[in-house]
Every structure is written in C-alpha cells, then in structure tokens.
Write a protein that holds these residues in place. Structure first.
Motif, PDB file in Angstrom:
ATOM      1  N   TRP A 134       0.805  -1.219   0.000  1.00 14.44           N
ATOM      2  CA  TRP A 134       0.000   0.000   0.000  1.00 14.44           C
ATOM      3  C   TRP A 134       0.841   1.275   0.000  1.00 14.44           C
ATOM      4  O   TRP A 134       0.414   2.282  -0.551  1.00 14.44           O
ATOM      5  CB  TRP A 134      -0.976   0.000   1.173  1.00 14.44           C
ATOM      6  CG  TRP A 134      -1.782  -1.262   1.191  1.00 14.44           C
ATOM      7  CD1 TRP A 134      -1.805  -2.205   2.169  1.00 14.44           C
ATOM      8  CD2 TRP A 134      -2.636  -1.762   0.153  1.00 14.44           C
ATOM      9  NE1 TRP A 134      -2.611  -3.252   1.805  1.00 14.44           N
ATOM     10  CE2 TRP A 134      -3.141  -3.006   0.578  1.00 14.44           C
ATOM     11  CE3 TRP A 134      -3.021  -1.279  -1.098  1.00 14.44           C
ATOM     12  CZ2 TRP A 134      -4.016  -3.771  -0.198  1.00 14.44           C
ATOM     13  CZ3 TRP A 134      -3.893  -2.040  -1.872  1.00 14.44           C
ATOM     14  CH2 TRP A 134      -4.371  -3.270  -1.424  1.00 14.44           C
ATOM     15  N   ASP A 135       2.045   1.230   0.594  1.00 13.84           N
ATOM     16  CA  ASP A 135       2.867   2.439   0.696  1.00 13.84           C
ATOM     17  C   ASP A 135       3.877   2.600  -0.436  1.00 13.84           C
ATOM     18  O   ASP A 135       4.336   3.707  -0.697  1.00 13.84           O
ATOM     19  CB  ASP A 135       3.633   2.460   2.029  1.00 13.84           C
ATOM     20  CG  ASP A 135       2.720   2.581   3.233  1.00 13.84           C
ATOM     21  OD1 ASP A 135       1.515   2.852   3.056  1.00 13.84           O
ATOM     22  OD2 ASP A 135       3.213   2.389   4.362  1.00 13.84           O
ATOM     23  N   VAL A 136       4.231   1.490  -1.102  1.00 18.86           N
ATOM     24  CA  VAL A 136       5.274   1.555  -2.131  1.00 18.86           C
ATOM     25  C   VAL A 136       4.773   1.063  -3.492  1.00 18.86           C
ATOM     26  O   VAL A 136       4.840   1.783  -4.484  1.00 18.86           O
ATOM     27  CB  VAL A 136       6.530   0.743  -1.698  1.00 18.86           C
ATOM     28  CG1 VAL A 136       7.621   0.815  -2.760  1.00 18.86           C
ATOM     29  CG2 VAL A 136       7.059   1.214  -0.346  1.00 18.86           C
ATOM     30  N   VAL A 137       4.292  -0.169  -3.537  1.00 18.14           N
ATOM     31  CA  VAL A 137       3.945  -0.808  -4.821  1.00 18.14           C
ATOM     32  C   VAL A 137       2.775  -0.107  -5.506  1.00 18.14           C
ATOM     33  O   VAL A 137       2.892   0.302  -6.677  1.00 18.14           O
ATOM     34  CB  VAL A 137       3.654  -2.310  -4.622  1.00 18.14           C
ATOM     35  CG1 VAL A 137       3.203  -2.947  -5.936  1.00 18.14           C
ATOM     36  CG2 VAL A 137       4.883  -3.023  -4.071  1.00 18.14           C
ATOM     37  N   ILE A 138       1.656   0.047  -4.813  1.00 13.66           N
ATOM     38  CA  ILE A 138       0.467   0.664  -5.421  1.00 13.66           C
ATOM     39  C   ILE A 138       0.767   2.100  -5.861  1.00 13.66           C
ATOM     40  O   ILE A 138       0.463   2.463  -7.006  1.00 13.66           O
ATOM     41  CB  ILE A 138      -0.754   0.606  -4.472  1.00 13.66           C
ATOM     42  CG1 ILE A 138      -1.110  -0.838  -4.125  1.00 13.66           C
ATOM     43  CG2 ILE A 138      -1.938   1.359  -5.055  1.00 13.66           C
ATOM     44  CD1 ILE A 138      -1.616  -1.689  -5.259  1.00 13.66           C
ATOM     45  N   PRO A 139       1.384   2.943  -5.022  1.00 15.97           N
ATOM     46  CA  PRO A 139       1.713   4.295  -5.496  1.00 15.97           C
ATOM     47  C   PRO A 139       2.635   4.294  -6.719  1.00 15.97           C
ATOM     48  O   PRO A 139       2.467   5.120  -7.617  1.00 15.97           O
ATOM     49  CB  PRO A 139       2.392   4.949  -4.287  1.00 15.97           C
ATOM     50  CG  PRO A 139       1.835   4.231  -3.111  1.00 15.97           C
ATOM     51  CD  PRO A 139       1.663   2.807  -3.579  1.00 15.97           C
ATOM     52  N   ALA A 140       3.573   3.356  -6.779  1.00 11.49           N
ATOM     53  CA  ALA A 140       4.486   3.297  -7.930  1.00 11.49           C
ATOM     54  C   ALA A 140       3.739   2.914  -9.207  1.00 11.49           C
ATOM     55  O   ALA A 140       4.136   3.316 -10.302  1.00 11.49           O
ATOM     56  CB  ALA A 140       5.619   2.316  -7.657  1.00 11.49           C
TER      57      ALA A 140
END
Length: 178
Positions: A161-167
């Motif tokens: 939720w903090d790294v993969v989805i925003p990327a």
C-alpha cells in the motif's frame, strides 16, 4: 511447495511479464517471497498455496460496467462472495459484470487464473480502477501472482500500500463488502 526469498535464481522458462514484475519490485527495493507451483485453477488450490505463503490470499476479479466503458480490478478475501449489486451501489455505477478476457489481456497483459494486482504495472493508460475490500488489509502479508498462475508472491501489506500501489499510480478505492 517451498517458500523462497527474493527473485528466483533460475529465470529460465519464466514469462517476460513475470520477469517484469520481479524487475519492478526489485527497482522499488520491495522484499518478497515466492512459491512455484502447478497452475492454479481454483480457490481450493489457492488454500494450499496460502499455507505455504502464510499470507492473505485474495480473489482478484476483473470487472466492468454494462457498457464496457469502465473497468475494475477488485481484490476481496478468498472466502468472500461478491454481491454485484452491493458493489455497484457503493461505486454509484451501472450494473457490474465480469469483463471479457480480451480486455484483461489488452489492459493488464494477464489471462484468467493469473489475475493479480501486479497486472496493473502493465496498465500504462490507467484504464483499470483498483478496488480493494478493506478486509484485505487485515493481514501482515498479501499473496498475489506475478502475472502468471504458476508462481505466487508474498509481499508485506505495508509495502503493497505504501510503495507498490503508489508506484503503479493506481489510487485504490476502498469498499466494504458484506
């Protein structure tokens, strides 16, 4: 089934779209574990993989509205049944249905049985809206396919939720399904 950490050592025979997922995660410095297995054909097999991964295994459903103008990737817990009307009401959209396989391949470069949130790395035109049942976020890890249904990954929820989805630049819409 053996749980292994990080990128598979032997990349021979792996699909390009699977390798793209490993490249993507490695570039983000996201740790992950994987299990190779036979092709997953149903949720019962997923339960066995769940035992090896020790992660929340989700059903990933590729949906669209009746006019096929809006597309959604829904993540819900494996044991939950989808009520299409309830979801349509929460989204304020016309009747939802399963989207055609051709859209799945065109937009996400995945096929039935391999549907995964990680397919969104292939949605460069942002045609698919990510939907997440809040219950999916109740575990420490999330299990998903790397765009093929012969391997499953385990990624920390916080990294997802903090790294993969925003990327991937796909802002999720959170839903509460009974």
């Amino acid at each position: 089934m053996k749980l292994e950490h990080g990128r598979p050592e032997n990349m021979e025979g792996r699909l390009k779209k699977e390798v793209r997922v490993y490249d993507f995660l490695d570039k983000l410095h996201v740790e992950y574990d994987f299990v190779d297995h036979e092709a997953v054909e149903n949720m019962e097999v997923c339960a066995q993989i769940d035992g090896a991964l020790q992660a929340m295994i989700c059903k990933n459903l590729f949906l669209c509205n009746r006019k096929e103008t809006q597309f959604y990737l829904l993540m819900i817990p494996a044991n939950k049944k989808l009520n299409f009307k309830e979801l349509s009401d929460q989204l304020g959209t016309s009747r939802l249905t399963f989207a055609k396989e051709t859209y799945m391949q065109e937009f996400l470069d995945i096929t039935p049985g391999a549907v995964s949130v990680l397919g969104l790395i292939n949605d460069h035109e942002k045609r698919v809206q990510l939907l997440v049942d809040r219950q999916v976020m109740e575990d420490d890890y999330i299990g998903c396919h790397p765009c093929t249904n012969t391997t499953s990954l385990r990624i920390r929820e916080q990294d997802m939720w903090d790294v993969v989805i925003p990327a991937m630049q796909h802002e999720p819409i959170f839903v509460d399904l009974a």
